[in-house]
Motif scaffolding. Sequence first.
Motif, short mmCIF file in Angstrom:
data_model
loop_
_atom_site.label_atom_id
_atom_site.label_comp_id
_atom_site.label_asym_id
_atom_site.label_seq_id
_atom_site.Cartn_x
_atom_site.Cartn_y
_atom_site.Cartn_z
N ASP A 76 1.00 -1.41 -0.43
CA ASP A 76 0.07 0.53 0.00
C ASP A 76 0.48 1.70 0.11
OD1 ASP A 76 -2.00 -1.30 -0.08
OD2 ASP A 76 -2.84 -0.96 2.43
N ILE A 77 2.17 1.04 0.79
CA ILE A 77 2.72 2.46 1.06
C ILE A 77 3.32 2.37 -0.02
CG2 ILE A 77 4.72 3.17 2.23
CD1 ILE A 77 3.79 2.01 4.60
N VAL A 78 3.91 1.60 -1.11
CA VAL A 78 4.96 1.69 -2.37
C VAL A 78 4.50 1.77 -3.02
CG1 VAL A 78 6.84 0.58 -1.10
CG2 VAL A 78 5.82 -0.60 -2.18
N MET A 79 3.21 2.31 -3.64
CA MET A 79 2.73 1.90 -4.52
C MET A 79 2.03 3.58 -4.83
SD MET A 79 1.36 -0.80 -6.25
CE MET A 79 1.03 -1.99 -5.95
N ASP A 80 1.91 4.06 -3.56
CA ASP A 80 1.86 5.60 -3.25
C ASP A 80 2.75 6.46 -3.66
OD1 ASP A 80 -0.04 5.41 -2.18
OD2 ASP A 80 -0.13 7.01 -0.51
N ASN A 126 0.92 22.07 8.92
CA ASN A 126 1.35 22.66 9.28
C ASN A 126 2.63 22.34 8.44
OD1 ASN A 126 0.41 23.40 11.94
ND2 ASN A 126 0.67 21.92 13.24
N ASP A 127 2.80 21.45 8.08
CA ASP A 127 3.75 20.50 7.21
C ASP A 127 3.19 19.49 6.13
OD1 ASP A 127 5.71 20.25 5.36
OD2 ASP A 127 6.78 18.70 6.94
N ASN A 128 2.73 20.06 4.54
CA ASN A 128 2.40 19.32 3.61
C ASN A 128 2.88 17.97 3.11
OD1 ASN A 128 0.58 18.12 1.85
ND2 ASN A 128 -0.85 20.02 1.15
N TRP A 129 3.24 17.14 4.06
CA TRP A 129 3.84 16.23 3.10
C TRP A 129 3.52 15.17 2.37
CZ3 TRP A 129 1.50 11.99 5.27
CH2 TRP A 129 0.53 12.03 6.10
N LEU A 130 2.45 15.45 1.78
CA LEU A 130 1.72 14.19 0.77
C LEU A 130 2.49 13.86 -0.26
CD1 LEU A 130 -1.54 15.21 0.93
CD2 LEU A 130 -1.43 13.41 2.35
N SER A 131 3.41 14.60 -0.67
CA SER A 131 4.55 14.61 -1.37
C SER A 131 5.52 13.44 -1.52
CB SER A 131 5.04 15.73 -2.58
OG SER A 131 5.53 16.72 -1.89
N ASN A 132 5.90 14.15 0.29
CA ASN A 132 7.57 13.33 0.71
C ASN A 132 6.56 11.49 0.66
OD1 ASN A 132 8.20 15.18 0.94
ND2 ASN A 132 7.74 15.61 3.17
N LEU A 133 5.16 11.03 1.20
CA LEU A 133 5.52 10.23 0.13
C LEU A 133 5.86 9.21 -0.89
CD1 LEU A 133 1.60 9.91 1.31
CD2 LEU A 133 3.71 8.90 3.02
N GLU A 140 9.88 5.18 4.15
CA GLU A 140 10.80 4.88 5.27
C GLU A 140 9.37 5.53 6.57
OE1 GLU A 140 14.62 6.17 5.90
OE2 GLU A 140 15.01 3.92 4.62
N LYS A 141 9.11 6.37 6.70
CA LYS A 141 8.34 6.92 7.78
C LYS A 141 7.38 6.54 7.95
CE LYS A 141 10.66 11.79 7.87
NZ LYS A 141 10.35 13.29 8.01
N ALA A 142 6.56 6.62 6.92
CA ALA A 142 5.04 5.72 6.64
C ALA A 142 5.40 4.38 7.31
CB ALA A 142 5.21 5.64 5.26
N ILE A 143 5.99 3.82 7.02
CA ILE A 143 6.79 2.00 7.26
C ILE A 143 6.64 2.05 8.90
CG2 ILE A 143 7.99 0.09 7.74
CD1 ILE A 143 7.86 0.65 4.33
N HIS A 144 7.63 3.34 9.68
CA HIS A 144 8.07 3.20 11.01
C HIS A 144 6.26 3.75 12.05
CE1 HIS A 144 12.04 2.19 10.90
NE2 HIS A 144 12.82 3.52 10.35
#
Length: 199
Positions: A76-80, A126-133, A140-144
């Motif tokens: 799911d995460i790597v598909m993003d 506060n910090d739009n991190w969507l593109s960081n996915l 790594e952060k999503a899995i953690h």
Amino acid sequence: MNYFAHLHIASITKTSWVGNLLGDFPVDVGELDSDLLAGWRLHQQVDVMVDQHEASVLFRSMPRKGRRRFAGIVQDIVMDYWLIQNWKRFSAVPLTIFCDQAVLGLVKDKHRSPDRLRNMISSLENDNWLSNLGTLEGVEKAIHSIMRRWRYGEHLQYFLDDLPQVIAQAEAPFLALYPDLLDYVQDEMKKAEATHSLG
């Protein structure tokens, strides 16, 4: 699919941004407003379709350190990641603009979100991190994040140990799966509209 893909599907189907994320959060379905419920249902349909797609079966069966039974979580995460990498193929809206639109849509219904989702939306404000996915660090952060809150989270460490390979393994399955998924959600929305008009 993880957060980003579900938000993309929300934008395509014109359904609730928050509703399309609710499938990943504990909610009392019987208490959801109709628009949130429609998004929640679409999320469930997407998850079932993705899980059963032959490309997902292929990804889960690929040789790697992590256990096959947990590969779907990482998928799911790597598909993003691959959706963001191939964004121009699937959307005419520039990535930065889409990310801003998604956050605005989520903020609008933040007050109707469960606590953990509300906290996530505040983080995005506060910090739009969507593109960081779409970065190795973001994956790594999503899995953690899952590892911290899931009782079996330690089993995902094997995927982290070999993450560049795991991400590379997901590219071909993503490209095979995602166009089929978009066709599927469009068909489901047409069916829902037809049923509504008959009612």
